[in-house]
Design a protein around this motif. Sequence first.
Motif, short mmCIF file in Angstrom:
data_model
loop_
_atom_site.label_atom_id
_atom_site.label_comp_id
_atom_site.label_asym_id
_atom_site.label_seq_id
_atom_site.Cartn_x
_atom_site.Cartn_y
_atom_site.Cartn_z
N LEU A 28 -56.34 4.14 25.95
CA LEU A 28 -57.73 4.15 26.41
C LEU A 28 -58.29 2.74 26.49
CD1 LEU A 28 -59.48 7.18 24.67
CD2 LEU A 28 -59.38 6.72 27.09
N TYR A 29 -57.98 1.96 25.47
CA TYR A 29 -58.51 0.60 25.44
C TYR A 29 -57.92 -0.22 26.58
CZ TYR A 29 -60.83 -3.23 22.93
OH TYR A 29 -61.68 -4.25 22.56
N LEU A 30 -56.63 -0.03 26.81
CA LEU A 30 -56.00 -0.75 27.93
C LEU A 30 -56.61 -0.32 29.26
CD1 LEU A 30 -52.23 -0.80 26.94
CD2 LEU A 30 -53.82 -2.71 26.98
N ALA A 31 -56.93 0.97 29.34
CA ALA A 31 -57.55 1.45 30.58
C ALA A 31 -58.92 0.79 30.80
CB ALA A 31 -57.69 2.96 30.55
N MET A 32 -59.57 0.37 29.72
CA MET A 32 -60.83 -0.36 29.88
C MET A 32 -60.57 -1.83 30.20
SD MET A 32 -62.96 0.95 26.63
CE MET A 32 -63.09 2.67 26.27
N LEU A 33 -59.55 -2.37 29.56
CA LEU A 33 -59.29 -3.81 29.73
C LEU A 33 -58.75 -4.13 31.13
CD1 LEU A 33 -57.61 -4.64 26.32
CD2 LEU A 33 -59.91 -5.19 27.08
N ALA A 34 -57.98 -3.21 31.67
CA ALA A 34 -57.34 -3.51 32.95
C ALA A 34 -58.38 -3.80 34.04
CB ALA A 34 -56.41 -2.36 33.35
N PRO A 35 -59.39 -2.96 34.23
CA PRO A 35 -60.39 -3.32 35.25
C PRO A 35 -61.23 -4.52 34.84
CG PRO A 35 -61.00 -1.26 34.16
CD PRO A 35 -59.64 -1.62 33.67
N LEU A 36 -61.44 -4.67 33.53
CA LEU A 36 -62.25 -5.83 33.10
C LEU A 36 -61.57 -7.13 33.49
CD1 LEU A 36 -64.82 -6.45 31.09
CD2 LEU A 36 -62.97 -7.35 29.68
N SER A 37 -60.23 -7.16 33.34
CA SER A 37 -59.53 -8.41 33.64
C SER A 37 -59.62 -8.75 35.13
CB SER A 37 -58.07 -8.33 33.19
OG SER A 37 -57.41 -7.37 33.95
N ARG A 38 -59.88 -7.72 35.97
CA ARG A 38 -60.09 -8.00 37.40
C ARG A 38 -61.58 -8.11 37.73
NH1 ARG A 38 -55.56 -4.92 41.07
NH2 ARG A 38 -53.76 -5.60 39.88
N ARG A 39 -62.39 -8.10 36.70
CA ARG A 39 -63.86 -8.17 36.83
C ARG A 39 -64.42 -6.99 37.61
NH1 ARG A 39 -65.37 -12.86 34.75
NH2 ARG A 39 -67.47 -12.86 35.57
N TRP A 40 -63.76 -5.83 37.48
CA TRP A 40 -64.30 -4.59 38.04
C TRP A 40 -65.14 -3.94 36.93
CZ3 TRP A 40 -59.03 -2.31 40.01
CH2 TRP A 40 -58.63 -2.98 41.18
N PHE A 41 -66.29 -4.53 36.65
CA PHE A 41 -67.07 -4.06 35.51
C PHE A 41 -67.46 -2.60 35.67
CE2 PHE A 41 -68.33 -8.71 35.48
CZ PHE A 41 -67.41 -9.03 34.51
N GLY A 42 -67.74 -2.20 36.91
CA GLY A 42 -68.18 -0.83 37.15
C GLY A 42 -67.14 0.21 36.78
N LEU A 43 -65.86 -0.18 36.75
CA LEU A 43 -64.80 0.80 36.45
C LEU A 43 -64.56 0.96 34.95
CD1 LEU A 43 -61.95 0.26 39.07
CD2 LEU A 43 -63.84 1.86 39.08
N VAL A 44 -65.02 0.00 34.16
CA VAL A 44 -64.69 0.04 32.73
C VAL A 44 -65.15 1.35 32.07
CG1 VAL A 44 -65.03 -1.09 30.51
CG2 VAL A 44 -64.58 -2.46 32.54
#
Lengths: 631, 279
Positions: free
Chosen positions: A564-580
Amino acid sequence: MTAAAVPDPARRDWGGALAGPAGDVLVTRGLVTAALREAAIDTARLHRADPTDALLGCLPIGARPTRAAIADLYARDLGLMRADLAVRPLDPELFEAPRAGFYADHLLLPWYREGGCPVYACASPDAGLLALAEELAGGPVRLAVATRAEIMGALIAAASPWLTEQARELLRSKTPEASAGTPAPRWQWRTAAGAAAVAGAAVLIWPDLALPASSALVSLFYLGNLVLRAALVLAGRRPGGAAPPPLPDHALPSYSVLVPMYREPEVLPQLAAGLDRLDYPPALLDIKLVLEADDRETLDEALRLGLAERFDIVLVPPSEPRTKPKACNFALPLARGERLVIFDAEDRPESDQLRRAAAAFAAGPPDLACVQARLNFDNAEENWLTRMFAIDYALWFDFLLPGLDRLGMPLPLGGTSNHFRTAVLREVLAWDPFNVTEDADLGLRLQRRGYRVGVIASTTFEEANCEIGNWIRQRSRWLKGYMLTFTVQMRSPADLWRRLGPLGFFGFAFFIGGTALSALINPLVWGCFALWVVAGSPLLDPLFPAPVLVVGLFNWLGGNFLYLYLAMLAPLSRRWFGLVPWALTVTPYWALVSIAGYRALWQWIRRPFHWDKTRHGLSRQLRTSSAGTVT
Amino acid sequence: MRATVLRVAGGLALASGGAALLRGGPTASLADLPAFGAVLLALLPLAGNNAALALALPGLGAALAEGTGACLLALAYAQAAAALGRMGRQPATRDLVTAGLALGTLPFLHPAGAALDFAVLPAIAASLPAALVSGRGLMATLLILGFPGLAFAAAYGLLASRFGQAPGAPFLTLAGLGQGFDAREATACLAGALPAIVWLCGPLPWRRPDPALVAVPLAAGLLQGLGGGRVELAAVLAPALLAAARQPAPAPQVRWFGATLALTGVVGAHWIRLPWTSS
């Protein structure tokens, strides 16, 4: 049929046609300026490219004369015959299919005999090419003029049976153990059947021992998966080396771009726009749209858009298996690039991707055979499914693949944006036409042969699957492919261990086999957990002795937290804040993966080579944004 | 000479803490091994930096005397503060994760941990780039920072309930609610912290992550004390000093602030008994 020795083309003056009378014709007739002619001669000589291609590449797309106009001029003003290859087919006595690559490189094709003298069709006539043709024929020949599209069309039509045979059988005939088209060895069947029988008997005879043992095995499997993924993430997030410096134009290699397509006429405009945006010297580009011959709708649309003027259209005759790797194998002998990349029809690669890949190969070790670009979606926020898919891809390409790369584990290639050294690709006998994740299989075969596979920091944008049925079809094909790849690679596990090393072996087992297996057993584990929560521990206690319980709880808590945490981090690292925040809804997506897993298992048993085609062009967002694309 | 003086002074401060810990008797030596481990881990990145060591050692000495919880608290908070400080200079996912994991473990290490988590909220706003604490970025950042703590708490609660323990009470005790930091203070903190985030998230020219992160343990101690809880001086001193020492290039005001804190802390530990402390 075996080819006679291919003439040495090193003596050919690639700019000869434009430097000679053919070039004079173009300038005299006002089709090009003298300065442009000089530039095209330099380009053709520098890049060893067909001079007419080099000339057209020096002009913007809208300002280019048609190839037919150029061919007509060459024929009329040089006193050569204008070849009509559609009316008169190639003489099979002259044509040698195994030389298809040579014919395609030089755009020189033996056509027919006229009064005992062979006539060769060519796109850019000059004395050097005439000499080459005479060397091929072993005597005097006459030249006729045709366009690139006419030559390639006639060549492909004549070489089709040979190309099809190569595409289907090359790998299976030369290394049968490496092809999914060869039946699994008996020992694999016997082992699987024996294990199933022993497990069944054990459950019946010693349930008190067998059931805890099975739960211990499952726990160990999950623990291995968890540890592997955590290690990959940690390794993948270590800062990598700086990107290699870009190569100057004169040092760039020629590049073949293969775009296999099937029934996708609607994406052609955006595909053409994406290919035109590639920042690479046009004279070095060899772009081939690989279509199925019975796919009239895509072919008609390609012709209507005038794509035959800019790209080669390779028509693959219908034959089983009807898979993308077979289509790619079919086109491979015709590719003239020193490097080769596969793009899907809906792909939009970053414009400098070929330059980045070329630089990576130049800076990398000689055994670097392939580099994989990252994939990304540009309709990620279309609906819940595309959001989940985007998170999935970000995790895969930003965390897991770099981790595999850094740890030296086998890297399963993604189906698109794989860049190869063409010679190595041919050496390993290209793709397995019977495998439905031919990319993952090829990555492993390369690494078994001692080659490296790497990743580059360039992105290809594509369309995220936005319909659940379509998504399940695609995912089940991938999982079926993983099952095929796992069983094929495991036909000689000792050899695999020796070639990949222990780390690579376990990485492969857990990453390829584990991905498919976890999709299958996840529902069982979820069921057990639900029962444990609802019914209390006494019911399941016999299954979980204390050590197994500890490991199982660790897996469950640690695994769910990590994923779950990785699923949050993955979009964050692409700056897709809306997907987090959407990552919190990933659990139903895992359930969909399991549904796809069982469908994959069913298909693996019933229709192992069936290619479940993913439909593209369904995204409303992309349809809207590409509505104004002009080609 | 100056370096030697600093090292000796720091060593003495640390040694006095170690001695205080060992005075606990033979049982302390084994049970408090994590404390020594935490101190060593905290010192590793400071090795070779005399000024940083001088800042950190008094606090770590006090924490060592207090026991394992305070040492681990200091270490975890220092990790979070260092990561948030780096985020202020150059945003990186890795640092946000480090901060999230460290902040998530704080309430499990020491009763002051929950107060630190609350007090750190405005400091986060002062540390992180505006893109991460405004608009869509705010929710994403809060999730990355807050998810580990929530997940750890949920896991703890679930396991406790399945194995016959009270799922909430032990965690709540750990989190400090039983120590005076009750729901009223928590609500007040959130009410104050969230507007502060919104206010601070703009591109303010005076944003200073380092002083904000050093001041957080003081604010946390204040919160806990005002709530009627027991405030250990080590739980305030050690995280603050270690956070100051872990900044890669402490600004002069951070260094002076830290030095003053060290001095008053050491003096306070021996001479002053705060009205709300029970130690």
